[in-house]
Design a protein around this motif. Structure first.
Motif, mmCIF file in Angstrom:
data_model
loop_
_atom_site.group_PDB
_atom_site.id
_atom_site.type_symbol
_atom_site.label_atom_id
_atom_site.label_comp_id
_atom_site.label_asym_id
_atom_site.label_seq_id
_atom_site.Cartn_x
_atom_site.Cartn_y
_atom_site.Cartn_z
ATOM 1 N N THR A 479 0.722 -1.326 -0.043
ATOM 2 C CA THR A 479 0.049 -0.068 0.053
ATOM 3 C C THR A 479 0.909 1.272 0.054
ATOM 4 O O THR A 479 0.450 2.468 -0.444
ATOM 5 C CB THR A 479 -1.006 -0.191 1.257
ATOM 6 N N PHE A 480 2.045 1.203 0.537
ATOM 7 C CA PHE A 480 2.882 2.102 0.414
ATOM 8 C C PHE A 480 3.278 2.633 -0.912
ATOM 9 O O PHE A 480 3.514 1.794 -1.676
ATOM 10 C CB PHE A 480 4.181 2.081 1.195
ATOM 11 N N VAL A 481 3.386 4.156 -1.152
ATOM 12 C CA VAL A 481 3.637 4.579 -2.742
ATOM 13 C C VAL A 481 5.172 5.110 -2.553
ATOM 14 O O VAL A 481 5.567 5.654 -1.577
ATOM 15 C CB VAL A 481 2.559 5.608 -2.964
ATOM 16 N N ASP A 482 5.738 4.937 -3.778
ATOM 17 C CA ASP A 482 6.852 5.835 -4.011
ATOM 18 C C ASP A 482 6.719 6.958 -3.723
ATOM 19 O O ASP A 482 6.058 7.853 -4.049
ATOM 20 C CB ASP A 482 7.464 5.324 -5.522
ATOM 21 N N TRP A 483 8.132 7.654 -3.025
ATOM 22 C CA TRP A 483 8.174 8.881 -2.537
ATOM 23 C C TRP A 483 7.943 9.813 -3.788
ATOM 24 O O TRP A 483 7.718 11.096 -3.696
ATOM 25 C CB TRP A 483 9.337 9.363 -1.878
ATOM 26 N N LYS A 484 8.228 9.588 -5.021
ATOM 27 C CA LYS A 484 8.113 10.455 -6.141
ATOM 28 C C LYS A 484 6.681 10.481 -7.220
ATOM 29 O O LYS A 484 6.708 10.942 -8.041
ATOM 30 C CB LYS A 484 9.258 10.176 -7.200
ATOM 31 N N SER A 485 6.032 9.339 -6.584
ATOM 32 C CA SER A 485 4.840 9.013 -7.284
ATOM 33 C C SER A 485 4.007 10.301 -7.013
ATOM 34 O O SER A 485 3.830 11.094 -6.167
ATOM 35 C CB SER A 485 4.236 7.906 -6.875
ATOM 36 N N THR A 486 2.940 10.406 -7.991
ATOM 37 C CA THR A 486 1.892 11.394 -7.899
ATOM 38 C C THR A 486 0.587 10.799 -7.415
ATOM 39 O O THR A 486 -0.379 11.365 -7.169
ATOM 40 C CB THR A 486 1.596 11.897 -9.259
ATOM 41 N N ASN A 487 0.586 9.540 -7.015
ATOM 42 C CA ASN A 487 -0.667 8.857 -6.338
ATOM 43 C C ASN A 487 -0.688 9.415 -4.745
ATOM 44 O O ASN A 487 0.327 9.432 -4.151
ATOM 45 C CB ASN A 487 -0.544 7.456 -6.321
ATOM 46 N N ASN A 488 -1.872 9.275 -4.251
ATOM 47 C CA ASN A 488 -2.093 9.763 -3.001
ATOM 48 C C ASN A 488 -2.036 8.400 -2.149
ATOM 49 O O ASN A 488 -2.633 7.533 -2.289
ATOM 50 C CB ASN A 488 -3.424 10.045 -2.824
ATOM 51 N N PRO A 489 -1.112 8.722 -1.083
ATOM 52 C CA PRO A 489 -0.812 7.431 -0.279
ATOM 53 C C PRO A 489 -2.166 7.339 0.770
ATOM 54 O O PRO A 489 -2.661 8.318 1.335
ATOM 55 C CB PRO A 489 0.295 7.952 0.504
ATOM 56 N N THR A 490 -2.277 5.927 1.313
ATOM 57 C CA THR A 490 -2.989 5.705 2.234
ATOM 58 C C THR A 490 -2.635 5.719 3.566
ATOM 59 O O THR A 490 -3.206 5.838 4.674
ATOM 60 C CB THR A 490 -4.194 4.534 1.984
ATOM 61 N N VAL A 491 -1.365 5.099 3.525
ATOM 62 C CA VAL A 491 -0.605 4.760 4.767
ATOM 63 C C VAL A 491 0.565 5.639 4.759
ATOM 64 O O VAL A 491 1.179 5.850 5.711
ATOM 65 C CB VAL A 491 -0.465 3.321 5.008
ATOM 66 N N GLY A 492 1.393 5.747 3.548
ATOM 67 C CA GLY A 492 2.712 6.526 3.726
ATOM 68 C C GLY A 492 3.239 6.050 2.394
ATOM 69 O O GLY A 492 2.879 5.677 1.134
ATOM 70 N N TYR A 493 4.839 6.547 2.539
ATOM 71 C CA TYR A 493 5.787 6.379 1.453
ATOM 72 C C TYR A 493 6.898 5.435 1.474
ATOM 73 O O TYR A 493 7.216 5.136 2.888
ATOM 74 C CB TYR A 493 6.175 7.732 0.724
ATOM 75 N N ILE A 494 7.354 4.994 0.411
ATOM 76 C CA ILE A 494 8.739 4.282 0.515
ATOM 77 C C ILE A 494 9.917 5.269 -0.192
ATOM 78 O O ILE A 494 9.745 5.721 -1.311
ATOM 79 C CB ILE A 494 8.750 2.780 -0.029
ATOM 80 N N LYS A 495 10.879 5.397 0.675
ATOM 81 C CA LYS A 495 11.948 6.420 0.358
ATOM 82 C C LYS A 495 13.157 5.711 0.702
ATOM 83 O O LYS A 495 13.473 5.539 1.844
ATOM 84 C CB LYS A 495 11.819 7.893 0.691
#
Length: 561
Positions: A479-495
């Protein structure tokens, strides 16, 4: 317990002997009191002949006493250790004991006076409990090293022997091979006399698991080093928790520097279990009027169908972390039971079932026992310095190995005790007392430590916090999205391999029902929370082209144990 100076006492002398106002008659076979009255002497019979072989005192120069020798009416030579304080405080008890042993009494008052008069040039160390006395070790029926007189007022003990060392190795120790809990149990037995040498405090282990897992066999194996594990045997070394706290004090004192094996934890009142564990592990009883405070150091091994926390919770008592540290819990189930059922055994050797194997252990531990203890103590006393150095080295190696990846704050203390058990099992093996392969006992302790480490996640604050966070990340990792992604995160980012958790998610989902600041504190303590600075649990990071604050968690938490 035989001493050369006892054999040197001549109860049939060629000449009369005097002790103050008392005469030991050559012909009359008795002690008489002499009193001058004018020009004549009045003789009053006191008792049958009773002499002193030696005076005793403990390692601290206290608890003085006298070792007495006499013959009973059947012609049997007897010894009796008289504690001088008993003569002053309860003379009637002393006289009664001597009569019970076969001394013929003529005059009670004069006998007490005669006992006060007895002196000897021979001196011997005494101990009122088993265990180390300086560089020597004392058991109720034998001392190792220099002569030590066992002076406990409780004469009965359960240190018994049946069979030889070879019998125990062949019939008992051999069954432990390839069974981590059995190897561990036997090594716990060997470790008990080793604790004082390496400077480790008392404490213990609890084998917990449902009925029919075979958990009691671990205690039977350990107990067989010291005595019989046979049920119904009044001299059984293995005891039950079904007793009073005061009685457990007395038992602990009588097992100083030895194993305290106690089955069925569920029998003790959950309301007092915590206090009892503190008492047994701390090695100190309650002070009582006119009694010296009891003290001991034992290694406790228990079993039960429930955990410490479950048993105390059933009585409405909360388990404190200190209680769990004093009695380290290991799952009885080794994970190799038939058809997925829980079982303590990994290998049942030549037997057709786990139940048959358990019954055989029960049988042999009631046939072969005790002799191995005497061989082990002999070895410890003779090679005390070398074994101490070797044991400390093994303990340090064990700690270094198992603490890696262990997040529980109680881990180092637990590893110390497990390490002592590993050292004892390995040294006993090297000394030819087990028949196991070198390294078997050590690996068994590593396996059992891993079981404890898993259990620590249920009570250790840091371990609980890490496990809470680890499970969240493993469940929501995708569920974590990449920190450069434009998607809205639900729990947080991976960086850069780190998990940046949204603050509200951390507080309301990750830490639901608990104090989020406490969880963050323990994550930081364990080294998994990347902080923004001193007293700053949140960290600022740039994501999607802007700066924001997160709880930043290292990816290595996924491998935390």
């Amino acid at each position: 317990m035989a001493f050369s100076f006892v054999d040197d006492v001549n109860l049939v002398s060629n000449d009369d002997e005097t002790v103050g106002d008392f005469l030991i008659e050559r012909d009359g076979g008795r002690v008489v009191h002499q009193k001058s009255l004018g020009d004549r002497s009045i003789e009053t019979p006191v008792s049958s002949i009773l002499k002193i072989a030696a005076e005793s005192r403990n390692h601290a120069g206290q608890d003085w006493g006298k070792l007495l020798v006499f013959t009973d009416p059947g012609g049997n030579r007897k010894t009796y250790h008289l504690r001088t304080a008993d003569l002053a405080l309860r003379a009637s008890f002393v006289v009664g004991e001597l009569i019970h042993e076969g001394l013929r009494l003529e005059n009670r008052t004069l006998l007490v006076k005669y006992l006060h008069e007895l002196r000897s040039n021979n001196h011997v160390l005494s101990a009122s409990q088993p265990g180390w006395v300086g560089h020597n070790f004392c058991l109720p029926d034998r001392s190792f090293g220099d002569d030590v007189l066992y002076s406990s007022s409780t004469k009965h003990h359960n240190f018994r022997q049946a069979g030889t060392v070879a019998d125990w190795k062949k019939n008992v120790a051999a069954l432990c091979t390839r069974n981590s809990r059995l190897l561990f149990g036997a090594s716990v037995g060997f470790a008990a006399p080793l604790l004082r040498l390496v400077g480790i405090e008392g404490g213990g282990f609890h084998i917990s698991g449902v009925s029919s897992t075979g958990k009691s066999t671990t205690l039977q194996i350990a107990s067989s080093i010291f005595g019989s594990a046979e049920e119904g045997n009044r001299e059984r070394y293995l005891v039950n928790w079904d007793t009073t706290k005061g009685s457990l004090e007395m038992t602990a004192e009588s097992l100083n520097d030895c194993l305290f094996a106690c089955d069925e934890l569920g029998l003790v009142d959950g309301k007092i279990l915590g206090q009892t564990l503190y008492m047994l592990a701390n090695g100190s009883g309650k002070g009582r009027m006119n009694e010296q405070k009891r003290a001991w150091r034992t290694l406790l091994l228990t079993s039960g169908e429930v955990s410490i926390a479950e048993h105390m919770a059933s009585a409405g008592v909360e388990t404190k972390q200190g209680m769990e540290v004093r009695l380290l819990e290991i799952a009885a189930d080794a994970g190799h039971g038939p058809n997925g059922k829980p079982s303590l055994f990994e290998d049942v050797h030549r037997f057709s079932s786990h139940a048959e194997f358990a019954n055989h252990i029960k049988k042999v531990t009631s046939q072969f026992y005790g002799s191995i203890l005497y061989a082990w103590i002999d070895t410890l006393v003779e090679h005390r310095e070398e074994i101490t150095v070797e044991a400390r080295a093994i303990i340090e190696r064990f700690k270094t190995e198992v603490i890696k990846g262990t997040v529980a704050t109680t881990g180092p203390r637990a590893a110390l005790r497990f390490g002592a058990v590993a050292a004892a099992g390995e040294i006993a093996t090297r000394c030819g007392l087990t028949g196991w392969k070198q390294g078997e006992a050590y690996e068994a302790c590593v396996t059992c430590f891993a079981s404890w480490r898993e259990h620590s996640k249920t009570f250790d604050s840091t371990a609980k916090a890490v496990e809470r966070m680890r499970q969240f990340i493993l469940t929501h990792e995708k569920t974590f999205v990449d920190w450069k992604s434009t998607n809205n995160p639900t729990v947080g980012y991976i960086k850069n391999g780190h998990f940046l958790i949204i603050i509200d998610v951390f507080k309301e989902i990750v830490c639901a029902g608990v104090d989020y600041q406490e969880v963050a504190k323990h994550l930081e303590k364990a080294g998994y929370l990347r902080v923004g600075g001193p007293n700053r649990q949140q960290r600022q990071d740039r994501v999607q082209g802007k700066w924001d604050r997160f709880y930043s968690i290292k990816a290595s938490i996924k491998d935390a144990e």
